[in-house]
Design an enzyme around this catalytic site. Structure first.
Site, mmCIF file in Angstrom:
data_model
loop_
_atom_site.group_PDB
_atom_site.id
_atom_site.type_symbol
_atom_site.label_atom_id
_atom_site.label_comp_id
_atom_site.label_asym_id
_atom_site.label_seq_id
_atom_site.Cartn_x
_atom_site.Cartn_y
_atom_site.Cartn_z
ATOM 1 N N ASN A 48 31.917 68.703 15.127
ATOM 2 C CA ASN A 48 31.643 67.504 14.326
ATOM 3 C C ASN A 48 30.443 67.772 13.421
ATOM 4 O OD1 ASN A 48 29.125 66.706 15.801
ATOM 5 N ND2 ASN A 48 30.594 66.699 17.490
ATOM 6 N N ASP A 87 34.550 64.608 22.879
ATOM 7 C CA ASP A 87 35.188 63.881 23.976
ATOM 8 C C ASP A 87 36.351 64.673 24.559
ATOM 9 O OD1 ASP A 87 33.592 61.554 23.989
ATOM 10 O OD2 ASP A 87 34.599 60.856 22.168
ATOM 11 N N ASP A 112 32.008 63.048 30.982
ATOM 12 C CA ASP A 112 31.032 62.239 30.258
ATOM 13 C C ASP A 112 29.650 62.547 30.845
ATOM 14 O OD1 ASP A 112 29.301 59.968 29.555
ATOM 15 O OD2 ASP A 112 31.129 59.203 28.624
ATOM 16 N N PHE A 162 23.181 57.349 22.765
ATOM 17 C CA PHE A 162 23.344 57.004 21.350
ATOM 18 C C PHE A 162 24.795 56.575 21.177
ATOM 19 C CE2 PHE A 162 19.949 58.260 18.274
ATOM 20 C CZ PHE A 162 18.962 58.534 19.203
ATOM 21 N N LYS A 200 28.643 53.000 30.531
ATOM 22 C CA LYS A 200 28.029 54.272 30.902
ATOM 23 C C LYS A 200 26.800 54.072 31.790
ATOM 24 C CE LYS A 200 29.696 56.704 26.760
ATOM 25 N NZ LYS A 200 29.923 58.141 26.580
HETATM 26 O O1 PMT Z 1 22.522 65.442 14.606
HETATM 27 P P1 PMT Z 1 22.314 64.584 13.384
HETATM 28 O O2 PMT Z 1 23.006 65.165 12.161
HETATM 29 O O3 PMT Z 1 20.860 64.279 13.149
HETATM 30 O O4 PMT Z 1 23.055 63.194 13.623
HETATM 31 C C1 PMT Z 1 22.572 62.318 14.597
HETATM 32 C C2 PMT Z 1 23.743 61.649 15.366
HETATM 33 C C3 PMT Z 1 24.526 60.772 14.424
HETATM 34 C C4 PMT Z 1 24.642 62.712 15.992
HETATM 35 C C5 PMT Z 1 23.060 60.808 16.512
HETATM 36 O O5 PMT Z 1 22.179 59.877 15.952
HETATM 37 C C6 PMT Z 1 24.101 60.072 17.354
HETATM 38 O O6 PMT Z 1 24.516 58.973 17.058
HETATM 39 N N1 PMT Z 1 24.495 60.723 18.471
HETATM 40 C C7 PMT Z 1 25.591 60.276 19.338
HETATM 41 C C8 PMT Z 1 26.865 60.833 18.823
HETATM 42 C C9 PMT Z 1 28.064 60.513 19.700
HETATM 43 O O7 PMT Z 1 28.706 61.398 20.134
HETATM 44 O O8 PMT Z 1 28.242 59.263 19.957
HETATM 45 P P2 PMT Z 1 29.420 58.679 20.908
HETATM 46 O O9 PMT Z 1 29.431 57.242 20.593
HETATM 47 O O10 PMT Z 1 30.688 59.465 20.737
HETATM 48 O O11 PMT Z 1 28.888 58.938 22.368
HETATM 49 C C10 PMT Z 1 28.083 57.983 23.037
HETATM 50 C C11 PMT Z 1 27.084 58.665 23.903
HETATM 51 O O12 PMT Z 1 27.750 59.372 24.943
HETATM 52 C C12 PMT Z 1 26.189 59.679 23.205
HETATM 53 O O13 PMT Z 1 24.874 59.519 23.702
HETATM 54 C C13 PMT Z 1 26.765 61.018 23.640
HETATM 55 O O14 PMT Z 1 25.738 62.037 23.733
HETATM 56 C C14 PMT Z 1 27.313 60.683 25.018
HETATM 57 N N2 PMT Z 1 28.454 61.502 25.457
HETATM 58 C C15 PMT Z 1 29.600 61.506 24.742
HETATM 59 C C16 PMT Z 1 30.685 62.239 25.190
HETATM 60 C C17 PMT Z 1 30.554 62.980 26.395
HETATM 61 N N3 PMT Z 1 31.544 63.718 26.856
HETATM 62 N N4 PMT Z 1 29.415 62.940 27.085
HETATM 63 C C18 PMT Z 1 28.359 62.213 26.638
HETATM 64 O O15 PMT Z 1 27.306 62.177 27.278
#
Ligand code: PMT
Length: 403
Positions: A210, A279, A308, A325, A343
């Site tokens: 990504n 994911d 996760d 985030f 979560k």
């Molecule tokens: O890296 P940059 O270019 O500075 O950009 C910053 C950002 C946009 C990446 C950052 O600010 C951000 O939003 N990060 C979260 C990105 C994300 O994957 O979001 P999500 O909504 O898909 O996931 C939610 C949360 O679950 C996140 O904290 C992620 O780290 C976590 N996660 C997701 C999938 C997984 N298998 N395990 C996780 O822990």
């Protein structure tokens, strides 16, 4: 440098050409109101005489581990008990290796083992020795154990080479060293941060990833370090410099990131999941490059869900303060609130990534901090400034929890 007043500072001097600058370091320390004792390695004496440092510090210089005279007064345990902080300047490549391996076969290394306060190192060595993988591994291992590193700087070296490895100027070293004695909002806290994207291989040359650049996670790491935290940064592949005094662990896939997080999570006070973790990953990774073949169109790729990481951390019996985030293109607050709940998080940072000028890859962002009880918008500004605000928010919350 007011924080150096009335401090007992042990200055370690090891054997490099920059040792001549230790005289100036002693002078500045004394001027700042510190009491100074100097410990020299044998090879340091080839570069500057103990007499010079004794005259400037006003104290006998020590160097022998087995010194009958010293043992009666200031032996290694006494010196370790006496010191409020240790500064080793210069720290040669050899001294870094010895400290990293926990050697105790000279006075200086024995003192560092017996001492449980802040230790700062000012590396000084040839640029090739500095960038050698073994030196970098030693450095990383020391940072992960709480050592602070001041420098090195870049420029022309005594050997004629140009590059990183020059010891910083005494005044720069002392400014960094003095921060060991100031109490930041996150002082003494252990923080684990994930940053950047993950890469899920399809075949030897292709992967799913990504647009995460790592900027948000790296600036959070920097902000946490500046406020006194000890930071471990688990990073996917990015093109960014590791912040000073940060223990970085590099990973590629979501599986590796999950394993690294679970390996390093013990003893952490805060976990911040900034990484854009994939994911899904391909069920099967082909051993050779998938060839273009008209008969296979459309080509189907079977994906399986990854662990996760946030859920694994928030489900731990002894869990840290857990921050996630949420990168959303629509339904920002509602989706973020669902993630906060599903979560099991303490805080979620809602990040609207539908606006291409902020979020992924940009130097700027705009986020909303959401907990079970409140919401706070941090309007558009640099990721560095936002990071400071997030760190302040977290430190307030964990301090409230502890009181
Ligand atoms: O890296 P940059 O270019 O500075 O950009 C910053 C950002 C946009 C990446 C950052 O600010 C951000 O939003 N990060 C979260 C990105 C994300 O994957 O979001 P999500 O909504 O898909 O996931 C939610 C949360 O679950 C996140 O904290 C992620 O780290 C976590 N996660 C997701 C999938 C997984 N298998 N395990 C996780 O822990």
């Amino acid at each position: 440098m007011n924080s150096l007043a009335n401090k007992n500072v042990l200055l370690g001097v090891t054997g490099g050409i920059a040792a001549y600058k230790s005289a100036e370091i002693v002078r500045h320390l004394k001027k700042s109101g510190s009491s100074v004792r100097v410990v020299m390695t044998e090879s340091a004496k080839e570069f500057i005489t103990p007499l010079t440092l004794q005259a400037l510090s006003g104290n006998r210089v020590s160097s022998e581990l087995l010194d009958a005279e010293a043992e009666a007064a200031m032996g290694h345990i006494e010196l370790a008990k006496w010191a409020d902080g240790i500064l080793i300047a210069p720290t040669t490549a050899n001294s870094l290796a010895r400290l990293a391996s926990g050697r105790a076969d000279d006075l200086l290394s024995s003192i560092t083992l017996a001492f449980d306060g802040p230790i700062s190192l000012a590396p000084a060595m040839n640029q090739a020795m500095w960038s050698d993988k073994r030196t970098q591994e030693n450095l990383d291992s020391l940072i992960s154990k709480g050592f602070k590193v001041c420098g090195p700087g870049s420029g022309e070296q005594a050997c004629g080479d140009i590059g990183l490895g020059r010891m910083l100027e005494p005044i720069e070293i002392l400014e960094l060293f003095s921060s060991s004695f100031t109490q930041g909002a996150m002082s003494g806290k252990n923080v684990l941060i994930t940053a950047g994207p993950t890469q899920e291989p399809i075949d030897p040359v292709r992967f799913i990833t990504n647009k995460s650049s790592g900027k948000m996670g790296y600036s959070l790491a920097e902000a946490a370090i500046e406020s006194g935290a000890r930071v471990t940064l688990i990073s996917g592949p990015v093109n960014l410099e590791t912040p000073p005094n940060c223990h970085k662990v590099s990973v590629e896939t979501a599986k590796e990131m999950h394993e690294a997080v679970m390996h390093h999570i013990k003893g952490k006070d805060v976990y911040i999941g900034t990484a854009a973790v994939s994911d899904y990953s391909p069920v099967e990774v082909k051993n050779s490059k998938i060839k273009k073949d008209g008969s296979r169109s459309p080509l189907n790729l079977k994906l399986k869900e990854n662990h996760d990481i946030l859920k694994s951390v928030s489900g731990l019996e002894e869990r840290p303060y857990v921050v996630g985030f949420a990168a959303e293109t629509d339904g920002l607050i509602e989706n973020a609130e669902n993630k906060l709940k599903n979560k099991g998080l303490d805080l979620i940072v809602a990040n609207d990534v539908s606006n291409e000028e902020i979020g992924f890859e940009s130097d700027e962002n705009e986020v909303t901090l959401i907990t079970k009880t409140d919401q706070q918008l941090i309007p558009r500004q640099s990721k560095k400034k936002i990071s400071k605000k997030i760190v302040e928010f977290i430190s307030r919350r964990i301090n409230e929890q502890n009181n």
